[in-house]
Design an enzyme around this catalytic site. Structure first.
Site, PDB file in Angstrom:
ATOM      1  N   ARG A   1      47.599  43.879  60.009  1.00  0.00           N
ATOM      2  CA  ARG A   1      46.543  42.862  59.968  1.00  0.00           C
ATOM      3  C   ARG A   1      46.597  42.074  61.273  1.00  0.00           C
ATOM      4  NH1 ARG A   1      44.782  38.381  55.528  1.00  0.00           N
ATOM      5  NH2 ARG A   1      43.860  40.275  54.700  1.00  0.00           N
TER       6      ARG A   1
ATOM      7  N   HIS B   1      37.488  45.233  57.292  1.00  0.00           N
ATOM      8  CA  HIS B   1      38.490  44.987  56.240  1.00  0.00           C
ATOM      9  C   HIS B   1      38.327  46.098  55.186  1.00  0.00           C
ATOM     10  CE1 HIS B   1      41.368  42.985  53.919  1.00  0.00           C
ATOM     11  NE2 HIS B   1      40.722  41.916  53.517  1.00  0.00           N
TER      12      HIS B   1
ATOM     13  N   GLN C   1      39.729  46.053  51.469  1.00  0.00           N
ATOM     14  CA  GLN C   1      38.976  45.121  50.614  1.00  0.00           C
ATOM     15  C   GLN C   1      37.778  45.830  49.973  1.00  0.00           C
ATOM     16  OE1 GLN C   1      39.513  41.517  50.176  1.00  0.00           O
ATOM     17  NE2 GLN C   1      38.027  41.911  48.565  1.00  0.00           N
TER      18      GLN C   1
ATOM     19  N   ASP D   1      31.648  34.983  51.712  1.00  0.00           N
ATOM     20  CA  ASP D   1      32.972  34.866  52.334  1.00  0.00           C
ATOM     21  C   ASP D   1      32.996  33.522  53.061  1.00  0.00           C
ATOM     22  OD1 ASP D   1      35.458  35.355  53.486  1.00  0.00           O
ATOM     23  OD2 ASP D   1      34.759  36.904  54.877  1.00  0.00           O
TER      24      ASP D   1
ATOM     25  N   CYS E   1      35.757  37.883  48.613  1.00  0.00           N
ATOM     26  CA  CYS E   1      37.038  38.525  48.929  1.00  0.00           C
ATOM     27  C   CYS E   1      38.216  37.573  48.723  1.00  0.00           C
ATOM     28  CB  CYS E   1      37.023  39.045  50.358  1.00  0.00           C
ATOM     29  SG  CYS E   1      36.599  37.773  51.563  1.00  0.00           S
TER      30      CYS E   1
ATOM     31  N   ARG F   1      42.638  44.842  44.379  1.00  0.00           N
ATOM     32  CA  ARG F   1      43.254  45.124  45.687  1.00  0.00           C
ATOM     33  C   ARG F   1      44.519  45.957  45.502  1.00  0.00           C
ATOM     34  NH1 ARG F   1      42.440  41.908  49.901  1.00  0.00           N
ATOM     35  NH2 ARG F   1      43.090  43.781  50.993  1.00  0.00           N
TER      36      ARG F   1
HETATM   37  N1  NVA Z   1      36.409  36.865  56.929  1.00  0.00           N
HETATM   38  C1  NVA Z   1      37.677  36.394  56.423  1.00  0.00           C
HETATM   39  C2  NVA Z   1      38.203  37.339  55.407  1.00  0.00           C
HETATM   40  C3  NVA Z   1      39.504  36.916  54.774  1.00  0.00           C
HETATM   41  C4  NVA Z   1      40.005  37.902  53.765  1.00  0.00           C
HETATM   42  C5  NVA Z   1      38.636  36.224  57.567  1.00  0.00           C
HETATM   43  O1  NVA Z   1      38.710  37.108  58.420  1.00  0.00           O
HETATM   44  O2  NVA Z   1      39.315  35.194  57.631  1.00  0.00           O
HETATM   45  N1   CP Z   2      40.967  39.062  50.648  1.00  0.00           N
HETATM   46  C1   CP Z   2      42.064  39.027  51.403  1.00  0.00           C
HETATM   47  O1   CP Z   2      42.256  39.833  52.304  1.00  0.00           O
HETATM   48  O2   CP Z   2      42.925  38.025  51.088  1.00  0.00           O
HETATM   49  P1   CP Z   2      44.228  37.624  51.910  1.00  0.00           P
HETATM   50  O3   CP Z   2      43.770  37.026  53.214  1.00  0.00           O
HETATM   51  O4   CP Z   2      44.944  36.641  51.044  1.00  0.00           O
HETATM   52  O5   CP Z   2      45.043  38.853  52.160  1.00  0.00           O
END
Ligand code: NVA
Ligand code: CP
Length: 330
Positions: free
Chosen positions: A108, A135, A138, A231, A272, A317
């Site tokens: 990540r 992602h 997800q 989101d 998400c 997930r």
């Molecule tokens: N768009 C958000 C998704 C988090 C799961 C981010 O990248 O912070």
């Molecule tokens: N939805 C998701 O990716 O959550 P986290 O940021 O907690 O991993």
């Protein structure tokens, strides 16, 4: 011919055929049933994986860890603070080392190129646990949730409201086009997905019968929708000084009861997570103090309301990440 994705990396759903995606969804449902019935499924005993996180996480990290434990695997978690990654050692060298010790790598972080390079230099399957662009893990959880609700996915209308060019929105557009769904990006014109990705998805949609629309009119976009998805308005890695501008751009795109009433009577709400729907977080309270907003991308009564499926989606997930690891490693 059977589907086989053993040894492949999972970097973006653009790399997978609709059949391969359906196979992963079906495998996820099988794993969910096994988990529910308590059937032991340590199919990957003796393997080890490493999780690299350059951004924070609750769901993704916990899903990878618990899924790996259920499959009988060993897990190492590394973040920037506790490893040499990036500071004293390049990603390429890190990838080379990790690929000799581990059977699979989750990453990540920021640029999509990093996860691609990890796959290139490690020689083992790499799973994208979120980048600035995509992602993909997800998406499997989201689509499994939609499938559990409605069964057939064909032409189901999924509307993403808000920052329609973020990683989650991009990925939804990809998965909906792959699976013949009706995807609507609903947000201000300045936050629409990149033209090149839209073009790519529209080409896929031509093959699968999917429909892709970009609309800034909330009423038109959400009319008779099956799924309303949103989101956070500022993603990880974006400068907090952008909040003011983002709030003024996205306030009209909040998911509230009016939006849900305009959707199909059977519509579900998805997110998400994490979500700013109340003041019970540091950021939520700060935003309230500065801008007077009680909730941001979704109103609290929708988030906890009867149409919300957000926690089921979060649970999924685990089952879907398990399917991805199993299918690429067994
Ligand atoms: N768009 C958000 C998704 C988090 C799961 C981010 O990248 O912070
Ligand atoms: N939805 C998701 O990716 O959550 P986290 O940021 O907690 O991993």
């Amino acid at each position: 011919m059977g589907i086989n994705i053993r040894g492949r990396s999972f970097l973006t759903l653009l790399d997978f055929t609709p059949e391969e995606i359906r196979y992963l969804l079906s495998l996820s449902a099988d794993f969910k049933a096994k988990k529910r019935s308590g059937e032991v499924h340590k199919y990957l005993e003796g393997k080890n994986i490493v999780l690299l996180f350059e951004k924070t996480s609750t769901r993704t990290r916990c899903a990878f860890e618990t899924a790996a434990f259920d499959l009988g695997m060993g897990v190492t978690f590394l973040d920037q603070k506790s490893s040499q990654m990036g500071k004293k050692e390049s990603l390429r060298d890190t990838a080379n080392v990790l690929g000799r010790m581990y059977d699979g790598i989750e990453y990540r972080g920021y640029e999509q190129k990093v996860v691609e390079d990890l796959a290139k230099y490690s020689g083992v399957p790499v799973w994208n646990g979120l980048t600035d662009d995509f992602h993909p893990t997800q998406m499997l959880a989201d689509i499994l949730t939609v499938q559990e609700e409605f069964g057939d996915l064909h032409h189901k209308k999924l509307v993403f409201m808000g920052d329609a060019r973020n990683n989650v929105a991009n990925s939804l557009m990809v998965v909906c086009s792959k699976l013949g769904m009706h995807y609507v990006a609903c947000g201000p014109k300045s936050l629409m997905p990149k033209e090149s990705l839209v073009k790519q998805c529209k080409a896929i949609a031509k093959e699968t019968g999917a429909k892709i629309e970009l609309l800034d009119d909330v009423k038109k976009a959400t009319k008779d929708a099956d799924v309303i998805y949103t989101d956070i308005w500022l993603s990880m890695g974006e400068d907090p000084s952008l909040w003011k501008k983002r709030i003024s751009l996205l306030k009209p795109y909040q998911v509230n009861q009016k939006v849900m009433k305009n959707a199909s009577p059977d519509a579900i709400f998805m997110h998400c997570l994490p979500s700013f729907h109340d003041r019970n977080t540091e950021v939520g309270e700060e935003i309230y103090q500065t801008y007077g907003l009680e909730s941001m991308e979704v109103a609290d009564d929708v988030f906890y309301g009867p149409q919300s499926r957000v926690f089921k989606e979060a649970e999924n997930r685990q089952h879907t990440i398990k399917a991805v690891m199993y299918a690429t490693l067994y």
